[in-house]
Design a protein around this motif. Structure first.
Motif, PDB file in Angstrom:
ATOM      1  N   ALA A 178       8.667 -28.388 -32.035  1.00 19.17           N
ATOM      2  CA  ALA A 178       8.366 -29.686 -31.420  1.00 19.17           C
ATOM      3  C   ALA A 178       7.535 -29.541 -30.146  1.00 19.17           C
ATOM      4  O   ALA A 178       6.565 -30.281 -29.941  1.00 19.17           O
ATOM      5  N   ILE A 179       7.885 -28.574 -29.287  1.00 22.10           N
ATOM      6  CA  ILE A 179       7.178 -28.466 -28.006  1.00 22.10           C
ATOM      7  C   ILE A 179       5.840 -27.725 -28.128  1.00 22.10           C
ATOM      8  O   ILE A 179       5.011 -27.799 -27.222  1.00 22.10           O
ATOM      9  N   THR A 180       5.631 -27.015 -29.245  1.00 17.58           N
ATOM     10  CA  THR A 180       4.335 -26.349 -29.424  1.00 17.58           C
ATOM     11  C   THR A 180       3.364 -27.202 -30.234  1.00 17.58           C
ATOM     12  O   THR A 180       2.187 -26.848 -30.364  1.00 17.58           O
ATOM     13  N   ALA A 181       3.865 -28.299 -30.778  1.00 16.95           N
ATOM     14  CA  ALA A 181       3.009 -29.174 -31.597  1.00 16.95           C
ATOM     15  C   ALA A 181       1.810 -29.668 -30.783  1.00 16.95           C
ATOM     16  O   ALA A 181       1.954 -30.136 -29.658  1.00 16.95           O
ATOM     17  N   GLY A 182       0.639 -29.525 -31.349  1.00 16.60           N
ATOM     18  CA  GLY A 182      -0.576 -29.993 -30.687  1.00 16.60           C
ATOM     19  C   GLY A 182      -1.171 -29.000 -29.713  1.00 16.60           C
ATOM     20  O   GLY A 182      -2.217 -29.268 -29.109  1.00 16.60           O
ATOM     21  N   THR A 183      -0.524 -27.848 -29.527  1.00 18.67           N
ATOM     22  CA  THR A 183      -1.056 -26.818 -28.643  1.00 18.67           C
ATOM     23  C   THR A 183      -1.637 -25.684 -29.487  1.00 18.67           C
ATOM     24  O   THR A 183      -1.459 -25.646 -30.701  1.00 18.67           O
ATOM     25  N   LYS A 184      -2.322 -24.755 -28.835  1.00 14.11           N
ATOM     26  CA  LYS A 184      -2.881 -23.614 -29.569  1.00 14.11           C
ATOM     27  C   LYS A 184      -1.789 -22.650 -30.023  1.00 14.11           C
ATOM     28  O   LYS A 184      -2.056 -21.724 -30.778  1.00 14.11           O
ATOM     29  N   TYR A 185      -0.565 -22.891 -29.537  1.00 13.75           N
ATOM     30  CA  TYR A 185       0.559 -22.048 -29.937  1.00 13.75           C
ATOM     31  C   TYR A 185       1.421 -22.723 -31.010  1.00 13.75           C
ATOM     32  O   TYR A 185       2.521 -22.278 -31.301  1.00 13.75           O
ATOM     33  N   GLU A 186       0.888 -23.803 -31.573  1.00 11.10           N
ATOM     34  CA  GLU A 186       1.647 -24.567 -32.569  1.00 11.10           C
ATOM     35  C   GLU A 186       2.167 -23.651 -33.681  1.00 11.10           C
ATOM     36  O   GLU A 186       1.442 -22.821 -34.212  1.00 11.10           O
TER      37      GLU A 186
END
Length: 212
Positions: free
Chosen positions: A16-24
């Motif tokens: 959930a917290i990595t969603a939308g980041t380059k670490y998704e």
């Protein structure tokens, strides 16, 4: 609550917290995780487990009380504990309760030590970074992944050292156990009828003490 549920919760939270980041996190990205990112995620998981340990220990204490009370009531209905001629089935149940209580106590002790380790890690870090880690791992509140990752990465070696120390200790204990196992087999003396009667009486006394 168990380790499988804790692992599942961590997986859901980190996704959930990595969603939308380059670490998704996705099924594709999990197969090709950079070494550093892998270390960070593994450390986060270790912190997540340790932070959850206190809650899990309390759950085991509550469930253990009900579980052993049920066994005690069942065994009490089979025969009177004051009767020396206790049945073999009831004797085995008495011994099982003793062993199970010891195992449960070890589980709870291990979880409490894990939570103490989590607190020790936080105590070794700067207050501003502790606030971030405590908010996410202990309070279970959403934080910015870049911020969380930055804090874990900054103190990665320090945090990993806590878990490496535990691993080394566990490996040493494993070597000692293996050495004992591979040593000469102990001599087993035959048990006399009198000794068997004493063992039965001892089992009865131990069982009565469990819920006294």
């Amino acid at each position: 609550m168990n380790l499988a549920i804790i692992s599942e919760e961590f997986g859901e939270q980190i996704a959930a917290i990595t969603a939308g980041t380059k670490y998704e996190i996705s099924s594709e990205s999990d197969h090709d995780v950079p070494v550093m990112e892998g270390r960070i995620r593994n450390t986060m998981y270790c912190l997540w487990k340790d932070a959850t340990s206190k809650e899990l220990a309390k759950y085991l204490e509550r469930s253990a009380e009900q579980y052993f009370q049920g066994l005690y009531e069942f065994s009490y209905g089979v025969t009177s504990y004051e009767d020396v001629s206790i049945t073999k089935g009831t004797e085995r149940l008495a011994l099982m309760i003793i062993v199970e209580k010891e195992n449960r106590k070890r589980q709870i002790d291990r979880l409490e030590r894990a939570y103490e380790r989590f607190r020790s890690i936080l105590d070794s870090l700067p207050p501003q970074d502790v606030e971030v880690l405590q908010k996410y791992f202990e309070e279970r509140k959403k934080v910015d992944y870049e911020l969380l990752r930055g804090v874990v990465k900054k103190h990665l070696k320090i945090i990993e050292a806590y878990y490496d120390a535990n691993t080394e200790a566990a490996e040493q204990r494993s070597k000692e156990i293996t050495k004992d196992i591979e040593g000469p087999a102990p001599k087993i003396k035959p048990v006399s009828v009198q000794q068997q009667e004493k063992n039965k009486k001892r089992a009865v006394k131990q069982l009565n003490k469990l819920f006294s």
